[in-house]
Design a protein around this motif. Structure first.
Motif, PDB file in Angstrom:
ATOM      1  N   ALA A  16      39.934  68.768  24.026  1.00 25.82           N
ATOM      2  CA  ALA A  16      38.950  68.314  23.542  1.00 25.82           C
ATOM      3  C   ALA A  16      39.218  66.850  23.257  1.00 25.82           C
ATOM      4  CB  ALA A  16      38.544  69.137  22.062  1.00 25.82           C
ATOM      5  N   LEU A  17      40.168  66.460  22.571  1.00 23.06           N
ATOM      6  CA  LEU A  17      40.341  65.017  22.113  1.00 23.06           C
ATOM      7  C   LEU A  17      40.381  63.986  23.300  1.00 23.06           C
ATOM      8  CD1 LEU A  17      42.940  65.213  19.242  1.00 23.06           C
ATOM      9  CD2 LEU A  17      40.770  64.040  19.216  1.00 23.06           C
ATOM     10  N   LEU A  18      41.308  64.545  24.583  1.00 25.00           N
ATOM     11  CA  LEU A  18      41.355  63.797  25.710  1.00 25.00           C
ATOM     12  C   LEU A  18      40.104  63.812  26.584  1.00 25.00           C
ATOM     13  CD1 LEU A  18      44.940  65.238  26.793  1.00 25.00           C
ATOM     14  CD2 LEU A  18      44.234  62.753  26.294  1.00 25.00           C
ATOM     15  N   ARG A  19      39.279  64.844  26.657  1.00 27.13           N
ATOM     16  CA  ARG A  19      37.811  64.662  27.040  1.00 27.13           C
ATOM     17  C   ARG A  19      37.041  63.687  26.417  1.00 27.13           C
ATOM     18  NH1 ARG A  19      38.698  70.411  27.928  1.00 27.13           N
ATOM     19  NH2 ARG A  19      37.615  70.817  26.202  1.00 27.13           N
ATOM     20  N   HIS A  20      37.115  63.730  24.917  1.00 25.61           N
ATOM     21  CA  HIS A  20      36.161  62.807  24.328  1.00 25.61           C
ATOM     22  C   HIS A  20      36.599  61.144  24.673  1.00 25.61           C
ATOM     23  CE1 HIS A  20      34.395  60.817  20.912  1.00 25.61           C
ATOM     24  NE2 HIS A  20      35.540  60.388  20.773  1.00 25.61           N
TER      25      HIS A  20
END
Length: 678
Positions: A16-20
């Motif tokens: 989720a962090l990397l997609r954000h």
């Protein structure tokens, strides 16, 4: 074996962090963390997936590096046809299209419909369909014939600006099915850099960015696609379940809000007069873009009107492509000649039978390099196709049809055995791409270096163009760049056509260039691998020329954007005695070899993000960017809630509209200059 619950939770959190952060960087051009922090998150996720393979998901950010090659490209049928577009090439033809729509709707019982239009740049790339089910990218396909395309999912997953998962807000469900349509393309700077890398590696170069993008997407091995700088603009939706839009504009805003990249210059307009003006404006500015477009797409915004207008043949009645004037022509190639580059490399160019292309008469055109010349197989006497796009130097694209069938074709052109300028025997080391003149004092090579030094992107010396540089060189007044600063009005007045006023003006312009910042000077002295951006990065990293001259390749490699091979080449050039002598001479002439501005992140604009739009009265885009970054600020290309200021000039476009919609402060040039005061 099941992974521990803590590892599974951490993997999902990392994804989720990397997609954000990927969306912030690649879609919104507004990163929140640096590359090192992003790489640390990615490495942690890779470690978890390696330790617990069951945690690996198809949409994991770790999969963008490219997976297993496919054996072939499978055919896929689009859920809805990807239609073509009818063309308009003039204001009259666009207005005639509007008239046809009104007539059709009148027959449907709709009198005097009110049209709003969405105008979009027609990107010259490869049309792509992305199919998402429950928010996850399931398949990506080429347009093909509009009904059937090829499955290229393996390559599209490697493109950072294509979301593997639709970004939804907490509590929001993604559509059960959504088809997103757009254009995969390669920017002009990325295309040029890719071709340079391929040429240096002895590989074939691409003819144009569109061919590069299309060739990459149709590769079987996704690892090749992952190495190439592709991106995608999204321009609409096709099939969908669980979502509904009443206007095309709303669909674009939805895509933008859910992680898809939409061109910031797309606008909604109130009538055909505005649409015509917009198309003409794009036609004027196309040469200044960093990506290629071949027209403007004009669409009726209202989805219900689109439905009532329907399709004729394979073209929707509700959309049309305003195509720009032709930029190609056919003429005869008189001869292939050769120029010497600033590093001694020999470049072929074409002497042509004069031909009118894109509004100008073309007599000369580039042939890029000897490998490209061989690939195109154009020879003196052939009819050839000449391309002139915007303000780009005209180029020979290929032989005209049937040119190769002539029985009396001239021999294949070869690089000269001796330098065309200094008559030194040329060389081509094993594995090299270019034949070169090895004479470091070759007048042709020196002229290119001197011309580069004075050019607008480097020292920007007004009145010192290529003809003036050649005259100074021929008169023996200038041998190296430092000699410019020893010129006197009296010496210049001795040259043919130079009067007292122009001599004084040129001397003053040369003197004024002493104030150019350190980064510009590094770019101007002509180091291979060092462009404008790298020159500025080196200046910010090392602060003084002494620190840079003393740096090892490993230390130079710490500069943002500099890899190990580039670092070694920069270090080798800076160790050269002649180069060091030139630097010492320029230093003695008063040029700046220290970074006077604050370190990155410090200064009156520290931590501030600005967006430039439109034409400023006095500052060029490059100058404004330089002033902002020197003051510790950051310039991005798109407006978001994180933008602190939008600096707007003449013809600002949709970025100004978006700034006003988001409540972002808007400045003119005077306001920007006020912020720059310490």
């Amino acid at each position: 074996m099941t992974a521990p619950a803590a590892s599974a939770r951490r993997a999902e959190e990392l994804r989720a962090l990397l997609r954000h952060h990927a969306e912030r960087y690649y879609v919104l051009d507004d990163p929140e963390i640096g590359d090192d922090a992003y790489d640390a998150l990615l490495d942690e996720l890779r470690g978890l997936e390696a330790e617990h393979p069951e945690l690996l998901t198809p949409d994991s950010p770790t999969q963008r590096v490219g997976g297993t090659p496919v054996s072939s490209l499978e055919k896929v049928t689009h859920l809805l046809p990807m239609l073509s577009l009818a063309n308009a090439r003039s204001e009259e033809e666009l207005r005639a299209w509007v008239g046809r729509m009104r007539n059709h709707l009148a027959r449907e019982g709709i009198d005097d419909p009110r049209f709003e239009y969405v105008c979009e740049p027609k990107i010259d790339g490869l049309a792509i369909s992305l199919l998402y089910r429950d928010g996850i990218l399931e398949r990506g396909a080429t347009r093909g014939n509009g009904e059937v395309g090829e499955d290229v999912t393996h390559n599209l997953r490697t493109i950072p600006s294509i979301p593997a998962r639709i970004a939804v807000a907490d509590g929001e469900d993604p559509p059960a099915l959504l088809e997103v349509r757009g254009e995969v393309y390669m920017s002009l700077p990325d295309f040029q850099a890719l071709n340079e890398r391929r040429a240096e590696a002895g590989e074939s170069t691409f003819m144009n960015p569109r061919n590069a993008a299309a060739g990459t997407i149709r590769q079987l091995d996704p690892r090749l696609a992952a190495q190439r700088p592709l991106s995608m603009w999204c321009y609409g939706v096709g099939a969908m379940e669980g979502a509904r839009f009443t206007s095309h504009w709303d669909s674009l805003r939805w895509l933008e809000a859910h992680g898809f990249r939409v061109n910031g210059d797309v606008v909604r307009l109130g009538g055909e007069d505005e649409a015509v003006a917009r198309c003409l404006a794009w036609q004027e500015r196309r040469g200044g873009l960093d990506f290629e477009i071949d027209g403007v797409v004009v669409k009726v915004d209202d989805v219900e009107l689109q439905r009532r207008l329907g399709v004729v043949g394979r073209d929707p009645r509700w959309a049309i492509a305003w195509k720009f004037p032709p930029t190609t022509a056919v003429t005869t190639l008189r001869n292939v000649l050769w120029n010497v580059g600033k590093f001694g490399d020999l470049h072929p160019f074409a002497e042509l039978e004069p031909v009118h292309v894109g509004g100008v008469t073309v007599k000369m055109a580039t042939l890029h390099n000897e490998e490209d010349l061989a690939r195109k197989d154009v020879r003196p006497g052939d009819e050839v196709i000449v391309l002139r796009a915007g303000d780009v130097i005209p180029q020979v694209v290929s032989p005209a049809p049937h040119a190769a069938e002539r029985a009396d074709r001239a021999p294949v052109p070869r690089p000269p055995a001796r330098c065309p300028v200094c008559d030194t025997p040329t060389v081509k080391p094993e594995g090299a791409v270019f034949t070169r003149c090895p004479n470091v004092v070759c007048p042709g090579r020196q002229w290119q270096l001197l011309k580069h030094f004075a050019s607008q992107g480097a020292m920007d010396i007004d009145g010192l163009g290529e003809k003036q540089v050649a005259a100074l060189q021929e008169a023996g007044l200038v041998r190296t760049a430092a000699d410019f600063y020893r010129l006197t009005p009296e010496a210049l007045e001795a040259l043919e056509g130079v009067g007292e006023v122009s001599a004084r003006r040129l001397v003053d312009a040369i003197a004024a260039s002493r104030d150019r910042p350190f980064g510009r000077v590094l770019f101007a002295i002509g180091l291979e691998e060092v462009g404008f951006v790298t020159g500025r990065s080196l200046a910010q990293q090392f602060r003084t020329i002494d620190a840079l001259l003393a740096a090892t390749p490993d230390e130079i490699q710490q500069t943002p954007g500099v890899g190990p091979i580039m670092a070694r080449r920069i270090a080798d050039q800076l160790a050269d005695e002649d180069r060091r002598a030139l630097i010492a001479d320029l230093r003695a002439q008063g040029l700046r070899f220290e970074e006077d501005g604050p370190p990155p992140g410090e200064g009156p604009l520290s931590g501030r993000t600005l967006v430039l739009t439109g034409t400023l009265p006095d500052l060029t885009r490059e100058q404004a960017t330089e002033r902002i970054t020197a003051a510790g600020g950051r310039v991005t290309s798109s407006v978001s809630k994180k933008t602190d200021y939008v600096v707007a000039g003449e013809s600002p476009g949709s970025k100004l509209e978006k700034a006003e919609r988001l409540g972002v402060a808007v400045l003119d040039e005077a306001g920007l200059l006020g912020l720059l005061e310490p």
